[in-house]
Design a protein around this motif. Structure first.
Motif, short mmCIF file in Angstrom:
data_model
loop_
_atom_site.label_atom_id
_atom_site.label_comp_id
_atom_site.label_asym_id
_atom_site.label_seq_id
_atom_site.Cartn_x
_atom_site.Cartn_y
_atom_site.Cartn_z
N ARG A 17 0.86 -1.19 0.00
CA ARG A 17 0.00 0.00 0.00
C ARG A 17 0.89 1.23 0.00
O ARG A 17 1.79 1.37 0.82
CB ARG A 17 -0.90 0.04 1.23
N ILE A 18 0.63 2.14 -0.96
CA ILE A 18 1.40 3.38 -1.02
C ILE A 18 0.91 4.29 0.09
O ILE A 18 -0.25 4.71 0.10
CB ILE A 18 1.25 4.04 -2.40
N VAL A 19 1.80 4.59 1.02
CA VAL A 19 1.46 5.41 2.17
C VAL A 19 1.73 6.88 1.86
O VAL A 19 0.91 7.75 2.15
CB VAL A 19 2.27 4.98 3.41
N LYS A 20 2.89 7.16 1.26
CA LYS A 20 3.25 8.54 0.93
C LYS A 20 3.88 8.57 -0.45
O LYS A 20 4.85 7.86 -0.71
CB LYS A 20 4.22 9.08 1.98
N TRP A 21 3.31 9.38 -1.32
CA TRP A 21 3.79 9.52 -2.68
C TRP A 21 4.48 10.87 -2.77
O TRP A 21 3.90 11.90 -2.45
CB TRP A 21 2.59 9.47 -3.63
N ALA A 22 5.74 10.87 -3.18
CA ALA A 22 6.50 12.11 -3.36
C ALA A 22 7.06 12.13 -4.77
O ALA A 22 6.98 11.15 -5.51
CB ALA A 22 7.61 12.20 -2.33
N ARG A 23 7.65 13.25 -5.14
CA ARG A 23 8.14 13.42 -6.51
C ARG A 23 9.15 12.35 -6.90
O ARG A 23 9.11 11.82 -8.00
CB ARG A 23 8.75 14.80 -6.65
N LEU A 24 10.07 12.04 -6.01
CA LEU A 24 11.13 11.08 -6.33
C LEU A 24 11.11 9.80 -5.51
O LEU A 24 11.89 8.90 -5.76
CB LEU A 24 12.50 11.75 -6.17
N SER A 25 10.25 9.73 -4.51
CA SER A 25 10.27 8.54 -3.65
C SER A 25 8.86 8.08 -3.32
O SER A 25 7.89 8.81 -3.44
CB SER A 25 11.03 8.83 -2.36
N ILE A 26 8.80 6.84 -2.89
CA ILE A 26 7.55 6.20 -2.47
C ILE A 26 7.77 5.60 -1.09
O ILE A 26 8.76 4.92 -0.86
CB ILE A 26 7.14 5.07 -3.45
N GLU A 27 6.84 5.86 -0.20
CA GLU A 27 6.85 5.19 1.10
C GLU A 27 5.69 4.21 1.06
O GLU A 27 4.55 4.60 0.80
CB GLU A 27 6.66 6.21 2.22
N TYR A 28 5.98 2.93 1.25
CA TYR A 28 4.94 1.92 1.16
C TYR A 28 4.97 0.99 2.36
O TYR A 28 5.97 0.92 3.06
CB TYR A 28 5.06 1.12 -0.14
N LYS A 29 3.85 0.32 2.56
CA LYS A 29 3.74 -0.66 3.64
C LYS A 29 3.55 -2.03 3.00
O LYS A 29 2.67 -2.22 2.17
CB LYS A 29 2.55 -0.34 4.54
N ALA A 30 4.42 -2.97 3.37
CA ALA A 30 4.31 -4.36 2.90
C ALA A 30 3.50 -5.13 3.92
O ALA A 30 3.79 -5.10 5.11
CB ALA A 30 5.70 -4.96 2.74
N MET A 31 2.43 -5.81 3.45
CA MET A 31 1.51 -6.50 4.35
C MET A 31 1.19 -7.89 3.83
O MET A 31 1.25 -8.14 2.63
CB MET A 31 0.19 -5.72 4.45
N LYS A 32 0.82 -8.77 4.73
CA LYS A 32 0.31 -10.09 4.36
C LYS A 32 -1.20 -10.05 4.15
O LYS A 32 -1.74 -10.76 3.33
CB LYS A 32 0.65 -11.13 5.43
N ASP A 33 -1.90 -9.21 4.92
CA ASP A 33 -3.35 -9.07 4.83
C ASP A 33 -3.71 -7.58 4.89
O ASP A 33 -3.49 -6.94 5.92
CB ASP A 33 -4.02 -9.82 5.98
N PRO A 34 -4.24 -7.02 3.81
CA PRO A 34 -4.54 -5.58 3.81
C PRO A 34 -5.66 -5.19 4.77
O PRO A 34 -5.75 -4.04 5.18
CB PRO A 34 -4.94 -5.29 2.36
N ALA A 35 -6.48 -6.13 5.19
CA ALA A 35 -7.58 -5.82 6.10
C ALA A 35 -7.05 -5.46 7.49
O ALA A 35 -7.62 -4.61 8.17
CB ALA A 35 -8.55 -6.99 6.18
N THR A 36 -5.97 -6.10 7.92
CA THR A 36 -5.43 -5.83 9.25
C THR A 36 -4.56 -4.58 9.27
O THR A 36 -4.35 -3.99 10.31
CB THR A 36 -4.57 -7.01 9.75
N LYS A 37 -4.04 -4.18 8.12
CA LYS A 37 -3.18 -3.00 7.97
C LYS A 37 -1.89 -3.10 8.78
O LYS A 37 -1.27 -2.10 9.07
CB LYS A 37 -3.93 -1.72 8.31
N GLN A 38 -1.48 -4.32 9.13
CA GLN A 38 -0.23 -4.51 9.86
C GLN A 38 0.85 -4.92 8.87
O GLN A 38 0.63 -5.79 8.03
CB GLN A 38 -0.39 -5.59 10.93
N GLY A 39 1.98 -4.24 8.97
CA GLY A 39 3.08 -4.56 8.07
C GLY A 39 4.27 -3.69 8.37
O GLY A 39 4.32 -2.98 9.38
N THR A 40 5.25 -3.75 7.48
CA THR A 40 6.47 -2.97 7.67
C THR A 40 6.52 -1.83 6.67
O THR A 40 6.11 -1.97 5.52
CB THR A 40 7.71 -3.86 7.50
N LEU A 41 7.03 -0.69 7.11
CA LEU A 41 7.12 0.52 6.31
C LEU A 41 8.48 0.58 5.62
O LEU A 41 9.50 0.30 6.24
CB LEU A 41 6.94 1.73 7.22
#
Length: 78
Positions: A17-41
């Motif tokens: 899931r894209i958490v923060k979209w910037a001009r040159l970078s992307i901050e995303y969260k890697a998850m096993k289940d998107p419903a729980t929203k638990q993962g690593t940034l």
């Protein structure tokens, strides 16, 4: 394909899931289940993120893939 904040991509068993979209970078969260929203940034360049999601499927609202979401008939107007 345009990247946008809040998009969820599925590749195999992983969801991104894209958490923060910037001009040159992307901050995303890697998850096993998107419903729980638990993962690593993670923070990567756009180029690295595009390589990561190559072949991945963009999920629409409600966790459906774009093709599944398009297959749902629109409600009829009265």
């Amino acid at each position: 394909m345009k990247l946008a904040q809040g998009q969820i991509w599925r590749q195999g068993e992983e969801y991104y899931r894209i958490v923060k979209w910037a001009r040159l970078s992307i901050e995303y969260k890697a998850m096993k289940d998107p419903a729980t929203k638990q993962g690593t940034l993670h923070t990567v360049t756009k180029k690295e993120f595009c390589r990561l999601i190559k072949g991945a499927e963009l999920l629409g609202p409600g966790g459906l893939s774009q093709t599944e979401a398009e297959a749902i008939p629109a409600p009829e107007e009265e």
